[in-house]
Design a protein around this motif. Structure first.
Motif, PDB file in Angstrom:
ATOM      1  N   GLU A 198       0.836  -1.206   0.000  1.00 11.87           N
ATOM      2  CA  GLU A 198       0.000   0.000   0.000  1.00 11.87           C
ATOM      3  C   GLU A 198       0.871   1.256   0.000  1.00 11.87           C
ATOM      4  O   GLU A 198       0.640   2.200  -0.768  1.00 11.87           O
ATOM      5  CB  GLU A 198      -0.906  -0.019   1.231  1.00 11.87           C
ATOM      6  CG  GLU A 198      -1.752   1.229   1.415  1.00 11.87           C
ATOM      7  CD  GLU A 198      -2.423   1.277   2.780  1.00 11.87           C
ATOM      8  OE1 GLU A 198      -3.225   2.215   2.993  1.00 11.87           O
ATOM      9  OE2 GLU A 198      -2.138   0.399   3.631  1.00 11.87           O
ATOM     10  N   TRP A 199       1.877   1.289   0.882  1.00 13.06           N
ATOM     11  CA  TRP A 199       2.756   2.462   0.960  1.00 13.06           C
ATOM     12  C   TRP A 199       3.492   2.685  -0.350  1.00 13.06           C
ATOM     13  O   TRP A 199       3.554   3.815  -0.856  1.00 13.06           O
ATOM     14  CB  TRP A 199       3.764   2.287   2.102  1.00 13.06           C
ATOM     15  CG  TRP A 199       4.630   3.504   2.282  1.00 13.06           C
ATOM     16  CD1 TRP A 199       4.385   4.565   3.111  1.00 13.06           C
ATOM     17  CD2 TRP A 199       5.851   3.785   1.592  1.00 13.06           C
ATOM     18  NE1 TRP A 199       5.382   5.496   2.982  1.00 13.06           N
ATOM     19  CE2 TRP A 199       6.300   5.053   2.054  1.00 13.06           C
ATOM     20  CE3 TRP A 199       6.610   3.112   0.647  1.00 13.06           C
ATOM     21  CZ2 TRP A 199       7.471   5.640   1.592  1.00 13.06           C
ATOM     22  CZ3 TRP A 199       7.777   3.699   0.158  1.00 13.06           C
ATOM     23  CH2 TRP A 199       8.205   4.940   0.639  1.00 13.06           C
ATOM     24  N   LEU A 200       4.057   1.618  -0.914  1.00 13.67           N
ATOM     25  CA  LEU A 200       4.841   1.760  -2.138  1.00 13.67           C
ATOM     26  C   LEU A 200       3.992   2.316  -3.272  1.00 13.67           C
ATOM     27  O   LEU A 200       4.439   3.189  -4.032  1.00 13.67           O
ATOM     28  CB  LEU A 200       5.429   0.410  -2.535  1.00 13.67           C
ATOM     29  CG  LEU A 200       6.306   0.399  -3.786  1.00 13.67           C
ATOM     30  CD1 LEU A 200       7.583   1.208  -3.561  1.00 13.67           C
ATOM     31  CD2 LEU A 200       6.657  -1.033  -4.200  1.00 13.67           C
ATOM     32  N   LEU A 201       2.768   1.828  -3.394  1.00 14.99           N
ATOM     33  CA  LEU A 201       1.938   2.211  -4.537  1.00 14.99           C
ATOM     34  C   LEU A 201       1.256   3.562  -4.360  1.00 14.99           C
ATOM     35  O   LEU A 201       0.922   4.223  -5.350  1.00 14.99           O
ATOM     36  CB  LEU A 201       0.879   1.134  -4.785  1.00 14.99           C
ATOM     37  CG  LEU A 201       1.419  -0.226  -5.253  1.00 14.99           C
ATOM     38  CD1 LEU A 201       0.291  -1.235  -5.338  1.00 14.99           C
ATOM     39  CD2 LEU A 201       2.111  -0.108  -6.595  1.00 14.99           C
ATOM     40  N   THR A 202       1.052   3.984  -3.129  1.00 13.85           N
ATOM     41  CA  THR A 202       0.303   5.225  -2.918  1.00 13.85           C
ATOM     42  C   THR A 202       1.137   6.360  -2.347  1.00 13.85           C
ATOM     43  O   THR A 202       0.783   7.530  -2.524  1.00 13.85           O
ATOM     44  CB  THR A 202      -0.894   4.985  -1.982  1.00 13.85           C
ATOM     45  OG1 THR A 202      -0.413   4.567  -0.686  1.00 13.85           O
ATOM     46  CG2 THR A 202      -1.820   3.928  -2.559  1.00 13.85           C
ATOM     47  N   ARG A 203       2.238   6.028  -1.669  1.00 21.25           N
ATOM     48  CA  ARG A 203       3.037   7.087  -1.030  1.00 21.25           C
ATOM     49  C   ARG A 203       4.501   7.066  -1.442  1.00 21.25           C
ATOM     50  O   ARG A 203       5.271   7.954  -1.034  1.00 21.25           O
ATOM     51  CB  ARG A 203       2.965   6.962   0.489  1.00 21.25           C
ATOM     52  CG  ARG A 203       1.556   6.933   1.054  1.00 21.25           C
ATOM     53  CD  ARG A 203       1.616   6.979   2.564  1.00 21.25           C
ATOM     54  NE  ARG A 203       0.384   6.524   3.181  1.00 21.25           N
ATOM     55  CZ  ARG A 203       0.216   6.392   4.490  1.00 21.25           C
ATOM     56  NH1 ARG A 203       1.211   6.689   5.319  1.00 21.25           N
ATOM     57  NH2 ARG A 203      -0.946   5.969   4.980  1.00 21.25           N
ATOM     58  N   GLY A 204       4.899   6.069  -2.179  1.00 22.70           N
ATOM     59  CA  GLY A 204       6.306   5.930  -2.529  1.00 22.70           C
ATOM     60  C   GLY A 204       6.819   7.084  -3.381  1.00 22.70           C
ATOM     61  O   GLY A 204       6.051   7.772  -4.054  1.00 22.70           O
TER      62      GLY A 204
END
Length: 378
Positions: free
Chosen positions: A302-308
């Motif tokens: 989730e972090w990589l795809l939305t906040r990375g």
């Protein structure tokens, strides 16, 4: 079936096309006058670029390369025991496979951890055994072990490998006189074996999320971002000179690099080749997910795809991705990234089972060899 070990197959149009079944592909290097094939192989069925074909003959020249492929030919008689030039193969012929995730040196760990132990044994205790093991490995050891792994891959139908290579320093954590020493040993191992190579040098900076200091057991892995960029620049021309090799990058995991370091590692690769592959361990263990939630209030994928700090797309291979929920699986598929599964590792270490059916309905899965060395991220 490949032209030579590790070589991508030449186009094989002789499976219909203008000449229809039985047409010669004309793919070989011995076109026109010149010596014909010195050996031919016959398969009842073969998977060619246009699909499955029956009664396929593969013609091989004196140079060992595949010169022609013809489908719809007359089959050799089963009772024909003459020493003629056509050898009948057992079973169907498939294109050479690619092992998308290898830590070659771990092959020599076989037997050290594959036994019953305390109930508290886990991936994390396995990792401590691996740290102690690699303290003994010299550059010669690493080259020899990796070459053996690559030969074993070839023997089992793999003709190319993506080597996720994170050993950079000597056992004391100091750089070698040539900082690219161990990476170049992997290149030489691939040359010796004759396998296609995607070399993925690893950037490993931290022992946990938020920039935690590396542990002593990780000292052979750690490079600064500047040293890592220099390593890529050194390796790039070496791999360009080889016929079936290329360079990529492997920020080890979200726990081993900070967001800024992830961005900088990819920028260093893009300066050399903006199309090169990017591989990353992610969401293998439940403890990793819990630590990521504590750090960022988001799950790893989730972090990589939305906040990375970088855009995720078809260049990316997300290795393991075992601990993912439906929304993450759907988002990975939409991104175009490949998910890399390592079935023997994930079974041996009890990681869990990736939701392959859901992902395959939308995306693409790659896999590591089932002869993998219980090869798992550190």
């Amino acid at each position: 079936m490949h032209n030579q070990p590790g070589a991508p197959a030449r186009p094989v149009p002789g499976e219909g096309g203008p000449g229809g079944a039985g047409a010669s592909t004309g793919t070989g290097s011995n076109q026109g006058p010149g010596p014909g094939p010195v050996r031919s192989l016959f398969a009842d069925a073969a998977l060619l670029p246009g699909g499955w074909r029956r009664n396929v003959r593969f013609d091989i020249g004196a140079d060992g390369l595949l010169h022609d492929v013809v489908s719809g030919v007359e089959a050799p008689r089963p009772d024909d025991r003459s020493p003629g030039p056509i050898e009948r193969l057992r079973g169907p012929v498939l294109p050479g496979l690619v092992d998308l995730h290898s830590h070659g040196f771990q092959r020599a760990m076989a037997g050290l951890t594959e036994r019953a132990g305390p109930a508290a044994d886990s991936f994390w205790t396995w990792r401590q055994v691996m740290y102690r093991f690699l303290e003994w490995l010299s550059p010669d050891d690493i080259e020899a072990i990796t070459a053996q792994v690559f030969v074993e891959l070839l023997e089992h139908g793999y003709t190319a490998v993506a080597e996720f290579h994170y050993l950079h320093n000597d056992p004391e954590g100091q750089p070698y006189a040539d900082p690219a020493e161990l990476s170049l040993r992997i290149v030489r191992a691939a040359e010796q074996a004759g396998i296609g190579l995607t070399l993925l040098p690893v950037l490993y900076r931290h022992s946990g999320f938020g920039g935690a200091e590396p542990t002593p057991g990780q000292r052979r892995f750690v490079l600064s971002v500047e040293r890592y960029a220099a390593l890529l620049a050194t390796l790039h021309p070496h791999l360009q000179r080889l016929p079936h090799a290329r360079l990529g990058t492997a920020p080890h995991s979200l726990r081993a690099v900070t967001p800024d370091e992830l961005r900088d590692a990819i920028a260093a690769l893009d300066a050399l080749d903006a199309t090169a592959p990017i591989h990353l361990h992610i969401a293998e263990q439940e403890a990793e997910v819990s630590a990521c939630l504590a750090w960022s209030n988001a799950r790893p994928v989730e972090w990589l795809l939305t906040r990375g700090p970088v855009q995720i797309g078809p260049r990316w291979c997300l290795v393991h991705a075992t601990q993912t929920v439906a929304a993450e699986i759907d988002a990975m598929a939409r991104s175009g990234a490949v998910v890399g599964l390592c079935p023997s590792t994930e079974a041996n270490l009890g990681d869990g089972i990736f939701s392959a059916a859901r992902f395959l309905a939308q995306g693409e899965i790659g896999r590591a060899s089932c002869r993998e060395r219980v090869s798992s991220p550190v």
